[in-house]
Design a protein around this motif. Structure first.
Motif, PDB file in Angstrom:
ATOM      1  N   LEU A   5       0.441  -2.219  -7.041  1.00  0.00           N
ATOM      2  CA  LEU A   5       0.578  -1.699  -8.400  1.00  0.00           C
ATOM      3  C   LEU A   5       0.783  -2.816  -9.420  1.00  0.00           C
ATOM      4  CD1 LEU A   5       2.912   1.398  -7.831  1.00  0.00           C
ATOM      5  CD2 LEU A   5       0.461   1.418  -8.324  1.00  0.00           C
ATOM      6  N   ASP A  56      -4.354   5.938  -9.873  1.00  0.00           N
ATOM      7  CA  ASP A  56      -5.455   5.650  -8.963  1.00  0.00           C
ATOM      8  C   ASP A  56      -5.781   4.169  -9.046  1.00  0.00           C
ATOM      9  OD1 ASP A  56      -5.942   8.126  -7.846  1.00  0.00           O
ATOM     10  OD2 ASP A  56      -7.089   8.797  -9.587  1.00  0.00           O
ATOM     11  N   VAL A  57      -5.987   3.567  -7.923  1.00  0.00           N
ATOM     12  CA  VAL A  57      -6.350   2.146  -7.891  1.00  0.00           C
ATOM     13  C   VAL A  57      -7.608   1.978  -7.057  1.00  0.00           C
ATOM     14  CG1 VAL A  57      -3.978   1.354  -8.154  1.00  0.00           C
ATOM     15  CG2 VAL A  57      -4.889   1.703  -5.863  1.00  0.00           C
ATOM     16  N   GLU A  58      -8.385   0.982  -7.414  1.00  0.00           N
ATOM     17  CA  GLU A  58      -9.554   0.672  -6.597  1.00  0.00           C
ATOM     18  C   GLU A  58      -9.132  -0.090  -5.355  1.00  0.00           C
ATOM     19  OE1 GLU A  58     -12.710  -1.235  -8.635  1.00  0.00           O
ATOM     20  OE2 GLU A  58     -12.896   0.318 -10.172  1.00  0.00           O
ATOM     21  N   MET A 118      -2.048  -3.691 -11.675  1.00  0.00           N
ATOM     22  CA  MET A 118      -2.521  -2.696 -12.648  1.00  0.00           C
ATOM     23  C   MET A 118      -1.814  -2.889 -13.985  1.00  0.00           C
ATOM     24  SD  MET A 118      -3.213   0.814 -10.682  1.00  0.00           S
ATOM     25  CE  MET A 118      -4.136   1.306 -12.122  1.00  0.00           C
ATOM     26  N   THR A 120       7.169  -1.920  -9.948  1.00  0.00           N
ATOM     27  CA  THR A 120       5.947  -1.760  -9.144  1.00  0.00           C
ATOM     28  C   THR A 120       6.231  -1.507  -7.673  1.00  0.00           C
ATOM     29  OG1 THR A 120       5.752  -4.167  -8.875  1.00  0.00           O
ATOM     30  CG2 THR A 120       4.568  -3.143 -10.730  1.00  0.00           C
ATOM     31  N   TYR A 164       1.639   0.573  -1.979  1.00  0.00           N
ATOM     32  CA  TYR A 164       1.039   1.476  -2.956  1.00  0.00           C
ATOM     33  C   TYR A 164       1.390   2.932  -2.678  1.00  0.00           C
ATOM     34  CZ  TYR A 164      -2.515   4.450  -5.115  1.00  0.00           C
ATOM     35  OH  TYR A 164      -3.141   5.454  -5.802  1.00  0.00           O
ATOM     36  N   HIS A 203      -9.504   6.033   0.496  1.00  0.00           N
ATOM     37  CA  HIS A 203      -8.311   6.128  -0.332  1.00  0.00           C
ATOM     38  C   HIS A 203      -7.225   6.941   0.390  1.00  0.00           C
ATOM     39  CE1 HIS A 203      -5.672   6.913  -3.747  1.00  0.00           C
ATOM     40  NE2 HIS A 203      -6.331   5.953  -4.403  1.00  0.00           N
ATOM     41  N   TYR A 218      -5.907  -1.063  -2.908  1.00  0.00           N
ATOM     42  CA  TYR A 218      -4.519  -0.866  -2.507  1.00  0.00           C
ATOM     43  C   TYR A 218      -4.184  -1.859  -1.403  1.00  0.00           C
ATOM     44  CZ  TYR A 218      -7.790   2.286  -0.228  1.00  0.00           C
ATOM     45  OH  TYR A 218      -8.911   2.805   0.358  1.00  0.00           O
ATOM     46  N   TRP A 269      -1.142  -0.091 -16.442  1.00  0.00           N
ATOM     47  CA  TRP A 269      -0.080   0.839 -16.022  1.00  0.00           C
ATOM     48  C   TRP A 269       1.276   0.158 -16.095  1.00  0.00           C
ATOM     49  CZ3 TRP A 269       3.410   1.110 -11.817  1.00  0.00           C
ATOM     50  CH2 TRP A 269       4.004   2.358 -11.601  1.00  0.00           C
TER      51      TRP A 269
END
Length: 801
Positions: free
Chosen positions: A471, A457-459, A474, A493, A428, A97, A461, A477
């Motif tokens: 983004l 937080d994203v799994e 998501m 985004t 991201y 990450h 990117y 979000w």
């Protein structure tokens, strides 16, 4: 002295002392004179520091340490420019990450910087990826948006067909992606823009009030590119449309023999049914889309183009029909996307005309048209120009502009090369843009009390296939409510570019823990402007321009107290490999500063980087030079063995001491660190020749050397029992009268030929001088003396018969 010089032990000891004692923390005592020294905060890459980093950091550390010794309240801060594409690319490649990558890189960088003994105020450390920091980056964006300086626009981006991501111009090499080697094409994308062009005049005029090295000012002025000229309309034959162009040389209109439009010009599509070679135009357009703007506008490149068959333009001053060409060197993003070509008086137009056999008409007399000697001729007499014939260029400009206005075919115009700033990235790892889009209300800013809008937080990117930011996937979000009407809305985004956080970071250092404002007005009033800002020459154009723009905008908003952020700006030269080439992994010539510190000590590295050569010029690394600086410090260490109990300066060293104090004090202020160190080396040699040094002389010498080599000097100060800490002492003041040698060595001559020399006082009277001179050459005085000559301070001449 019983112990040997051990940098590892000494340096770790004093770094701990300075940390424990908060030796270099700027205070909130606003009654003291202040000094704000600033170096560009680094991007914390995975590679850590290289030996180029310590050069600017040490240079400004010298200034900061000297100012503290002079009684100033000094702010010398450090932080991390930690958002950006390199971290995200590393994260994608290694499946770590970006937040973790950044944390690890910052920890390594900080450890390396601390090992070099810099006097940074670590209590003021900032990080652009910290929500408490980018809260205020977002706040500034909202201010810009509400002032009408942030807007959305369709803009071309460099699109990698494999990575499925937009690339910066510098990431496109020869039409392919630098990272994967796949073809890159131009793709239209809706982007957030900042209207920096609104501040073009203020950014140019502000340069008159600051102390920047001249090449930095030139770089800024050239990038903004302010010019005065005219906009002129060329009718498209047989249509109601006109091609509008901007020119700084309306006086050369009679010399226009063809026009050139950008491959993206909208008139191409509008009139494609009239263009008989449309397929050829389309093929050329596709090739142009594979090039970056830089590649397209490069002056030295071979000119390419296609004539538009079926469309002609009409020269508005002589009514002649002229051909219209498409060429990729004309950019839709610059000016109007169309140019008039005057090949007799413009080098690029001339090269294009010669290649495609187009007419060349001289309209300013003088020079050799065939050799394009008329490039942007500013003087001369108009010829072949109808009613302008015989006029000088300046008069012709005035008359043609009047003609254009009277006939409604043109207007006077001030223009700029500067383009509005593309401010969004489909990535991201950047600051979220605090805007939502509502189908009913359009683009709506978040309320300030909703800031910071944190990066979720994203799994994944990974870049998306459609070019949207990661983004966009998501939905929890993205989907939100409109701050205006309460209806459904979607978050923006795109994220901000890396330039965002670095455009105002110097402000946050003044009050980094403030939760209510980017910094208090009291703190900014005291600390601003930055007194001395040093950074790489590569950042003296865009970064400097962007940060000056934000600062001037904030000044106009009443947020900051001064118009310009930096009073003084300097730049340093690059450190090259031992082979004289730029350091790089591929060349195998990279020097790791950790290795130098481990083997020779941080003080040696600092001394060497300042002694390597003129600060503003590039210099090649030399391991022998490093060893020489280590030997210098070892000789300094051994001065303790020849220390006497005398407190002041010895009489025979007084002049030399004051000369060195003056030289070092002056050179530290003018980036002449190498000659300052050379002066201290010369003084050291004098101590060794004499074989002794007084306490007063050693104290002064250690204070002079301290900003360059702080650890060894602090240790020697303590070992010699001089009392207190060296960093708490006062910078030595020289006496100008005592910098002048009181004794002079002059030649003693017989009949004009030198036979010896004698040392006498500068104010020595004639009788005393001649007596001293005769004593030196007494064995040579074998004749009758008929005359004795004394030229004060220069010669004694005994004339004999």
């Amino acid at each position: 002295m019983n112990k040997n010089y051990d940098p590892k032990e000494i340096e770790s000891k004093w770094q701990k002392v300075w940390t424990d004692e908060k030796a270099f923390a700027a205070t909130d005592d606003y009654t003291k004179p202040k000094y704000y020294a600033l170096v560009e905060f680094p991007y914390p890459s995975g590679q850590g520091l290289h030996v180029g980093h310590p050069r600017p950091y040490t240079a400004l550390d010298i200034v900061a340490r000297k100012r503290r010794l002079q009684g100033y309240n000094v702010l010398y801060p450090m932080g991390w420019d930690a958002f950006g594409l390199p971290t995200e690319n590393y994260a994608i490649k290694n499946h770590i990450h970006p937040k973790i990558v950044t944390k690890n890189n910052v920890a390594r960088f900080k450890n390396q910087l601390q090992s070099l003994g810099y006097s940074f105020d670590w209590d003021r450390e900032i990080n652009t990826t910290d929500p408490n920091y980018y809260h205020w980056t977002q706040w500034i964006f909202l201010k810009l948006y509400k002032a009408g300086l942030a807007y959305k626009s369709e803009m071309p981006v460099n699109w990698c067909t494999s990575c499925k991501v937009g690339l910066a111009n510098e990431e496109v090499v020869n039409g392919v992606c630098e990272r994967c080697g796949s073809p890159v094409v131009r793709k239209m994308k809706s982007q957030w823009m900042l209207k920096i062009t609104e501040y073009a005049d203020k950014l140019i005029d502000g340069l008159d009030s600051v102390d920047y090295v001249e090449k930095v000012k030139v770089s800024q002025r050239n990038w903004i590119g302010r010019s005065n000229g005219a906009e002129v309309d060329f009718a498209i034959a047989g249509t109601d449309d006109k091609l509008r162009i901007y020119t700084t040389r309306p006086d050369t209109l009679f010399g226009v023999t063809y026009m050139v439009v950008s491959p993206e010009h909208p008139y191409l599509d509008k009139y494609k049914d009239q263009i008989s070679n449309w397929d050829e135009i389309v093929a050329y357009r596709e090739e142009a889309a594979k090039k970056s703007d830089f590649e397209r506008s490069e002056l030295a490149k071979d000119k390419t183009g296609v004539e538009i068959n079926g469309l002609k333009a009409v020269n508005p001053v002589n009514k002649k029909e002229i051909p219209i060409w498409v060429s990729d060197y004309v950019l839709m993003s610059y000016g109007t996307g169309a140019i008039m070509a005057v090949p007799a008086h413009d080098e690029r137009d001339w090269a294009f005309a010669k290649k495609f056999n187009l007419p060349i008409v001289e309209v300013v007399a003088g020079g050799d048209v065939q050799n394009a000697a008329f490039t942007d001729v500013q003087t001369g007499t108009l010829v072949n120009s109808g009613f302008l014939d015989g006029l000088e260029v300046a008069d012709a400009k005035k008359k043609i502009v009047e003609y254009l206005e009277e006939n409604k075919i043109g207007t006077p115009k001030k223009n700029y090369k500067l383009r509005d700033w593309v401010f969004s990235r489909q990535r991201y790892w950047g600051e979220p843009i605090p805007i939502v889009k509502c189908e009913k209300c359009g683009y709506v800013p978040l309320s300030e009390d909703e800031l910071p809008l944190e990066l979720p937080d994203v799994e994944s990117y990974m870049p998306t296939d459609n070019g949207e930011s990661p983004l966009a996937a998501m939905t929890d979000w993205v989907n939100t409510t409109c701050p205006c009407c309460g209806g459904p809305a979607k978050r923006e985004t795109d994220t901000m570019p890396q330039w965002a956080g670095s455009s105002w970071y110097f402000l946050r250092y003044t009050d980094p823990h403030n939760n209510d404002a980017l910094a208090s007005k009291e703190a900014m009033k005291y600390w601003l402007p930055v007194d001395w800002y040093n950074g790489g020459m590569e950042h003296t154009t865009l970064h400097l321009l962007y940060s000056r723009f934000w600062h001037r905008f904030l000044y106009d908003q009443g947020v900051v107290p001064c118009k310009e952020p930096y009073q003084k700006r300097t730049s340093h030269g690059m450190i090259l490999g031992e082979n004289g080439e730029k350091m790089s992994k591929s060349r195998g010539n990279v020097i790791n500063p950790d290795d130098i510190v481990n083997e020779f000590g941080a003080d040696t590295l600092r001394t060497y980087e300042m002694f390597i050569g003129a600060f503003e010029l590039a210099a090649s690394w030399s391991n022998e030079g490093v060893k020489g600086c280590r030997r210098f410090l070892e000789r300094v260490w051994k001065l303790q063995d020849m220390l006497t109990d005398e407190e002041g300066f010895s009489k025979d060293m007084e002049t030399k001491m004051h000369q060195t104090m003056k030289k070092v004090s002056s050179d530290f202020e003018t980036l002449k660190y190498n000659t300052a160190i050379a002066a201290m080396m010369a003084l050291l040699n004098d101590f060794y020749k004499k074989g002794s040094i007084t306490k007063g002389e050693l104290k002064t010498f250690l204070i002079l050397l301290n900003p360059v080599a702080p650890h060894i000097t602090e240790e020697m100060w303590a070992d010699c029992g001089f009392g207190g800490r060296l960093y708490q002492q006062a910078w030595p003041e020289y006496d100008e009268a005592k910098t002048v040698e009181n004794t002079v060595e002059i030649a003693v001559q017989i009949n004009g030929k030198t036979k010896g020399t004698v040392s006498i006082t500068r104010d020595c009277d004639k009788d005393t001088a001649i007596a001293a001179g005769k004593e030196v050459i007494k064995d040579k005085l074998t004749g009758n003396i008929i005359k004795e000559i004394y030229v004060p301070g220069r010669i004694i001449n005994i004339v004999m018969k």
